[in-house]
Design an enzyme around this catalytic site. Structure first.
Site, PDB file in Angstrom:
ATOM      1  N   ARG A   1       0.965  -1.277   0.075  1.00 14.81           N
ATOM      2  CA  ARG A   1      -0.141  -0.291  -0.135  1.00 14.81           C
ATOM      3  C   ARG A   1       1.073   1.162   0.186  1.00 14.81           C
ATOM      4  O   ARG A   1       1.785   1.269   0.805  1.00 14.81           O
ATOM      5  CB  ARG A   1      -0.480  -0.122   1.258  1.00 14.81           C
ATOM      6  CG  ARG A   1      -1.968   1.026   1.047  1.00 14.81           C
ATOM      7  CD  ARG A   1      -2.904   1.017   2.247  1.00 14.81           C
ATOM      8  NE  ARG A   1      -3.653  -0.318   2.560  1.00 14.81           N
ATOM      9  CZ  ARG A   1      -4.896  -0.460   2.281  1.00 14.81           C
ATOM     10  NH1 ARG A   1      -4.993   0.307   1.041  1.00 14.81           N
ATOM     11  NH2 ARG A   1      -5.614  -1.170   2.319  1.00 14.81           N
TER      12      ARG A   1
ATOM     13  N   HIS B   1       4.522 -11.106   1.546  1.00 12.55           N
ATOM     14  CA  HIS B   1       4.886 -10.702   2.282  1.00 12.55           C
ATOM     15  C   HIS B   1       6.637 -10.986   2.923  1.00 12.55           C
ATOM     16  O   HIS B   1       7.046 -10.657   3.528  1.00 12.55           O
ATOM     17  CB  HIS B   1       3.824  -9.830   2.995  1.00 12.55           C
ATOM     18  CG  HIS B   1       4.029  -9.393   4.208  1.00 12.55           C
ATOM     19  ND1 HIS B   1       4.736  -9.352   6.012  1.00 12.55           N
ATOM     20  CD2 HIS B   1       3.871  -7.895   4.405  1.00 12.55           C
ATOM     21  CE1 HIS B   1       4.602  -8.554   6.171  1.00 12.55           C
ATOM     22  NE2 HIS B   1       4.128  -7.070   5.642  1.00 12.55           N
TER      23      HIS B   1
ATOM     24  N   TYR C   1      13.867   1.592  12.154  1.00 14.45           N
ATOM     25  CA  TYR C   1      12.776  -0.087  12.585  1.00 14.45           C
ATOM     26  C   TYR C   1      12.691  -0.895  13.734  1.00 14.45           C
ATOM     27  O   TYR C   1      14.727  -0.855  13.306  1.00 14.45           O
ATOM     28  CB  TYR C   1      12.256  -0.775  11.264  1.00 14.45           C
ATOM     29  CG  TYR C   1      11.136   0.070  10.401  1.00 14.45           C
ATOM     30  CD1 TYR C   1      11.031   1.651  10.732  1.00 14.45           C
ATOM     31  CD2 TYR C   1      10.474  -0.214  10.008  1.00 14.45           C
ATOM     32  CE1 TYR C   1       9.429   2.229  10.418  1.00 14.45           C
ATOM     33  CE2 TYR C   1       9.173  -0.192   9.061  1.00 14.45           C
ATOM     34  CZ  TYR C   1       8.999   1.333   9.654  1.00 14.45           C
ATOM     35  OH  TYR C   1       7.600   2.217   8.860  1.00 14.45           O
TER      36      TYR C   1
ATOM     37  N   ARG D   1       3.035  -4.120  19.910  1.00 10.21           N
ATOM     38  CA  ARG D   1       3.826  -2.473  19.347  1.00 10.21           C
ATOM     39  C   ARG D   1       2.472  -2.159  19.470  1.00 10.21           C
ATOM     40  O   ARG D   1       2.651  -0.589  20.064  1.00 10.21           O
ATOM     41  CB  ARG D   1       4.796  -2.290  18.581  1.00 10.21           C
ATOM     42  CG  ARG D   1       4.927  -1.140  18.239  1.00 10.21           C
ATOM     43  CD  ARG D   1       5.404  -0.717  16.951  1.00 10.21           C
ATOM     44  NE  ARG D   1       4.134  -0.882  15.273  1.00 10.21           N
ATOM     45  CZ  ARG D   1       4.522  -1.005  14.514  1.00 10.21           C
ATOM     46  NH1 ARG D   1       5.842  -1.811  13.870  1.00 10.21           N
ATOM     47  NH2 ARG D   1       3.662  -1.019  14.016  1.00 10.21           N
TER      48      ARG D   1
END
Length: 749
Positions: free
Chosen positions: A438, A468, A501, A597
């Protein structure tokens, strides 16, 4: 065991006693149904959308954390706003579509789309108000620190002279004033469009006219005024700048009323999944996205009621989709105020370590991996090692083939360059590119075409599944045979996000894993369903069943009176089937601790249902992104006997059933120790940036305690185990933890 290694490891034993067995978070005011919830009651789940809003509330809370420098606190406000924009354009858009279609099916927690929208509106409006409140507070603190956003009335004559020149040279040519009358209908407003609405009065005859003035996103939202080095840094808001010079745009008119609005549209992409040409279909869908229906209309509180009603009617926005903002619209733009020339207001610079063990082999990634598996902990260890691995593959004459998945990467991707170099060197290169990442779809299409032009075999994967998984496979001639090297990641092949990250990169030559990696690539490129997998589990075929079996084994251990425990680190915990299995585990006596998270639909601490489950969230300098699953395997955690996995998949239905994902077992003793004893233990013990989830669904910040621990600070100052190499024999690094470890746990590296 090396004594310096023992001093550097986090505390090994009694983690369950330290964390799980301390008093659970207070449940707050009594709420009906929370004292006891039936195993089949929808109350056992927290609503997915409301949980996401809670996460974004934790983000905005970090903007008030005095431990963070001022500009970093401002960054948290901007991140919160950007997150909320995407939430509206994707999640709220979907619910509005369902509600308008008359869908009454309930979510797992028992809410209809209309009910969810009503609760979202209340929570989201509170969050929007909180963003404005925090921004006003930070604005004052920044002014005191020498960074000011000036009000128009505070500008000097010199300021006005400079701004007029700047406006005429850089803004005026870009602006397009739009009269609104029967001959000029209300124009299309793009997604995230910021527009000034005006009621103008013609000077010669007093006739009124409505007009719109879109503020272009291509121009900075905050214009920095000139000033000498060392002076205060001053900005002017673009909205205010344009307001100062409206007479240049509408000569002969005076401004009667004005106000600003901002529109968020539905960005969900619909396309024919069975289309013959997936790429062409997707390009068409992207054009349709830009004309999505209005989802959220934010309007300046200064806008008169007449103009508000006019704008809302023209955009077909009902009252539930509008919000009056007493403050700045487009809060995400505050990131433009984060200037580099005030390093005292930013986090101290941090340079990721390059794994010492690869340096020990002269930078030869293959030699280092061949000697022993290695896991790299980003961003504390450099993403450059992943790039170097693929560059070396491209340049090594013994490498025969390179296979690579790409879900997200940067525009000028060094990974893509390495794949092109490999193809041009005559190697067989395959890239599996996911077009449906996206907001990165257009870039991925361009990358695909660039790769194809260089001779890379580009595959778009499945029409009905997102690819993914984060996976590289390099096949290399060695001696009389060939050896395969695999990289499994929890994050994207993106060198920019890898700096912020927290993710894991696992390199191995384990034959079981490399064979499984080859089988998975065959599945992605040729739809060849593997007859067997030696070690790897993968979605959509086996991840769910493997996780279910691992949980059931812990239940069996508990029933047999053996130690039973599960530790999880995830971004999202949503899948109701897996949550129900965790509830069963808790009821059987399995101790479950989860670091989640973002979204968590599991409700911990309910007597008889989840009283053995604790959930915490870490929000801080870095974005927690790695996924880790640990199962005690009949031994108290942490243990060298535990089953440890890293994964690309969160525990969501889409990751289990609708995507290609990996669940990778960790067997190497040093890597096992790094993931379990170092990463998981430190995350569980973090008290400086942690929140705990109460049984009523409310998150409470963890008290720092007598010996505060910050996971991020710890990882920035302590080298990882599997990447240390010769650093093992250097001086011990001071640890914020009270470290000890049984000497039978880990082999020396």
């Amino acid at each position: 065991m090396n004594k310096s290694l023992a001093r550097e490891l986090p505390p090994r034993g009694n983690v369950a006693e330290d964390v799980l067995d301390r008093p659970p978070p207070a449940a707050g005011p009594p709420q009906s149904g929370l004292s006891a919830i039936a195993p089949d009651s929808p109350d056992r789940f927290i609503n997915r959308e409301l949980s996401w809003l809670d996460f974004n509330h934790r983000v905005i809370e970090e903007a008030e954390n005095p431990r963070h420098p001022l500009l970093e606190r401002l960054r948290f406000v901007s991140i919160s706003a950007s997150n909320l924009d995407e939430f509206y354009s994707v999640r709220v858009a979907g619910l509005i579509g369902q509600a308008k279609a008359g869908v009454t099916a309930v979510s797992p927690d028992g809410r209809t789309p209309a009910q969810q929208l009503a609760e979202i509106k209340l929570r989201a409006e509170a969050l929007l108000a909180e963003q404005q409140r925090v921004w006003r507070e930070l604005r004052g603190l920044l002014r005191d620190a020498g960074i000011e956003v000036c009000e128009p009335e505070s500008l000097t004559a010199d300021d006005m002279k400079w701004l007029e020149t700047w406006f005429m040279e850089r803004v005026f040519p870009v602006l397009t004033p739009l009269a609104i009358d029967p001959a000029h209908p209300f124009p299309f407003i793009p997604n995230m469009g910021l527009v000034m609405a005006l009621l103008l009065v013609r000077g010669e005859d007093g006739v009124s006219m409505r007009a719109l003035l879109p503020l272009p996103s291509q121009v900075e939202r905050f214009i920095r005024l000139p000033g000498a080095t060392g002076e205060s840094i001053r900005f002017v808001l673009l909205d205010d700048l344009v307001g100062l010079f409206l007479d240049r745009l509408f000569p002969g008119f005076r401004v009667g009323d004005k106000g600003t609005f901002r529109l968020i549209r539905d960005t969900d992409v619909e396309f024919e999944e069975e289309a013959e040409d997936l790429v062409r279909s997707y390009e068409t869908a992207l054009k349709r996205r830009r004309r999505g229906v209005a989802i959220h209309l934010g309007m300046d509180a200064k806008m008169p009621e007449e103009l508000r009603a006019f704008v809302a009617a023209e955009l077909d926005a009902n009252p539930d989709e509008t919000h009056i903002t007493d403050g700045i619209l487009g809060v995400a733009d505050l990131r433009q105020l984060i200037v580099d020339d005030r390093p005292d207001l930013l986090f101290p610079p941090y340079t990721p370590r390059f794994p010492e063990r690869i340096r020990d082999f002269g930078g030869d990634c293959f030699a280092a991996i061949r000697a022993k598996d290695i896991i790299v902990h980003h961003p504390f260890e450099s993403f450059d090692v992943v790039v170097q691995f693929l560059r070396q593959a491209a340049q090594d004459p013994n490498v025969i083939a390179v296979k690579q998945t790409l879900y997200r990467t940067s525009r000028d991707s060094p990974i893509v360059k390495a794949l092109i170099e490999a193809a041009e060197a005559g190697k067989f290169v395959t890239a599996v590119i996911e077009l449906r990442a996206r907001f990165d779809e257009e870039m991925n299409i361009r990358l695909a075409r660039t790769l194809e032009a260089a001779g890379v075999q580009v595959v778009y994967g499945f029409a009905e599944l997102k690819t993914h998984a984060k996976l590289s496979l390099v096949v290399r001639r060695e001696g009389s045979g060939v050896r395969s090297y695999a990289h499994f990641g929890t994050g994207n092949y993106h060198p920019i996000t890898a700096r912020i990250y927290t993710d894991l990169s696992f390199f191995t030559t384990d034959p079981d894993l490399t064979r499984d990696a080859a089988r998975l690539f065959n599945f992605m490129t040729g739809y060849a369903r593997p007859e067997k997998m030696d070690a790897l589990a993968f979605s959509p075929l086996t991840t769910r069943s493997v996780l279910a079996e691992l949980i059931k084994r812990e239940i069996a251990f508990a029933h047999a009176g053996k130690p039973a425990g599960i530790w999880l680190k995830l971004n999202s915990l949503v899948d109701e089937t897996l949550i129900d299995l965790l509830y069963q585990a808790s009821s059987a006596g399995v101790k479950v601790m989860a670091v989640v998270r973002g979204i968590c639909c599991l409700r911990p601490g309910i007597a008889g249902l989840s009283d053995n489950i604790r959930v915490k969230s870490i929000v801080g300098r870095f974005l927690e992104h790695s996924r880790i699953c640990v199962f005690g395997n009949g031994h108290p955690l942490p243990s060298r006997h535990a089953r440890v996995y890293i994964s690309s998949a969160d525990w969501m239905v889409r990751n289990m059933d609708w995507r290609v994902e990996t669940l990778v077992p960790i067997h190497n003793p040093t890597v096992h120790a790094q993931v379990l004893d170092q990463i998981m233990v430190t995350n569980l013990k973090d008290s400086m940036q942690s929140w705990e989830l109460r049984s009523d669904g409310v998150w409470r910040r963890v008290a720092p305690g007598k010996k505060p621990i910050s996971a991020h600070d710890y990882f920035m100052t302590n080298p990882s185990l599997s990447g240390r190499g010769s650093a093992l024999h250097g001086p011990a690094v001071a640890s914020p933890l009270n470290n000890h470890r049984r000497p039978d746990r880990v082999n020396q590296d």
